[in-house]
Motif scaffolding. Structure first.
Motif: not given
Length: 346
Positions: A142-147, A163-167, A172-173, A294-295
């Motif tokens: 998910t981190l790579i896809a979001a980046a 920072l992928a902020c989910g529910a 963090i990466a 992230g959402g």
């Protein structure tokens, strides 16, 4: 995974899926984003029939008779109910899209999984997509896809922090050369922030909020909308003692302070990631800063809190909620190419 390692397999995929705890998103190659709906399904417990999915099922939450249950088959980025997840996904796609996908001779699918997903979580995601008719499923971090989705130059030899902020959690990466250099996962997300707001209002104002009532307060805190920058926000809720509806005026500064407490865990996670990161990459981050996706990236005060604590620039992606699925779609469409080194002249 690294981008270069799985890029050729991803280009052969026809559909990309981001199964989130809050929303499910589907990208079809050559078409674009076709599904962006809540990850919810209303089920009749007497007959097992699926009554509603997506927005309609979300609206039923807390309003159904006892024999109708609103189910969330995804929790923390992991499919916890494969059968309901399959049925929900099929219903969200609709007959027209499913018919188009069935025409593919060997349907391939790609799905986002959390960076630290265990084998059971990976298997659950794979089984859910196989139930959609896919012959092969590719798993993407998910981190790579979001980046990729927010335009970070992840394929270059320079550090980028995301920072992928989910529910339910925040990932963090630090990324470089298409791979995760170091990462951490903190069990604090949008739900924890909402819970802090609800608890503050219960303790300070003796008010119980409905599940949808936290969002208007978010707008007042974030500086958007008609209540932008207001010192006081009006919130409708239920009185703890009498059970009657009541309107209260809430001090937004006090709510911001209540929200700041859960964010301490996120700051600790950033510190751990930076300590494990090579010094040369940390030097890059001083200029590049942090990208929020992230959402829950738009949570009130999150960007300001991170900037004040780290001193690094903090940016919010243009469309933070759909970065992961758009990045996965870009990989399917072949829009990302890994850095190729020229052979040394000998």
């Amino acid at each position: 995974m690294t981008i270069s390692a799985g890029l050729e397999q991803l280009r052969r995929c026809h559909v990309a899926v981001d199964l989130g705890a809050t929303r499910t998103r589907v990208y079809v190659k050559g078409t674009g984003l076709v599904v962006d709906q809540p990850s919810a399904a209303a089920v009749n417990t007497r007959t097992g029939a699926l009554i509603a999915v997506g927005e309609l099922a979300e609206q039923m939450t807390g309003r159904t008779p006892g024999y109708i249950r609103v189910v969330r088959p995804v929790s923390g980025g992991t499919v916890v109910d494969i059968e309901v997840g399959r049925r929900m996904l099929r219903a969200l796609l609709g007959e027209k899209v499913r018919r188009a996908l069935r025409r593919k001779p060997r349907l391939r699918a790609a799905v986002c999984v959390p960076h630290d997903a265990d084998p059971l979580a990976m298997r659950a995601a794979t089984e859910t997509l196989l139930g959609l008719g896919a012959r092969r499923v590719e798993l993407v971090d998910t981190l790579i896809a979001a980046a990729v989705g927010c335009g970070l130059p992840v394929e270059r030899a320079e550090a980028t922090m995301i920072l992928a902020c989910g529910a339910a959690s925040t990932q963090i990466a630090v990324l470089s050369l298409g791979a995760v250099v170091t990462a951490d996962r903190v069990p604090v997300g949008g739900d924890a922030i909402d819970h802090a707001i609800v608890q503050h209002l219960r303790q300070r104002h003796e008010l119980v909020l409905a599940s949808q009532s936290v969002r208007p307060l978010h707008l007042a805190l974030s500086g958007d909308g008609p209540a932008a920058g207001a010192a006081v926000a009006e919130i409708q809720g239920t009185d703890v003692t009498t059970g009657l509806p009541r309107l209260v005026r809430v001090d937004t500064a006090a709510v911001r302070e209540a929200v700041r407490m859960p964010l301490t865990s996120v700051l600790d996670g950033i510190g751990r990631v930076l300590r494990d990161c090579p010094p040369d990459l940390v030097a890059d981050l001083a200029d590049q800063g942090v990208m929020l996706v992230g959402g829950s990236a738009l949570l009130p005060g999150l960007d300001r809190t991170l900037h004040n604590a780290t001193g690094m620039p903090v940016r919010i992606a243009e469309r933070p909620d759909v970065c992961a699925v758009l990045g996965l779609g870009a990989l399917l469409e072949g829009k990302v190419r890994p850095m190729v080194l020229d052979p040394l002249a000998g």
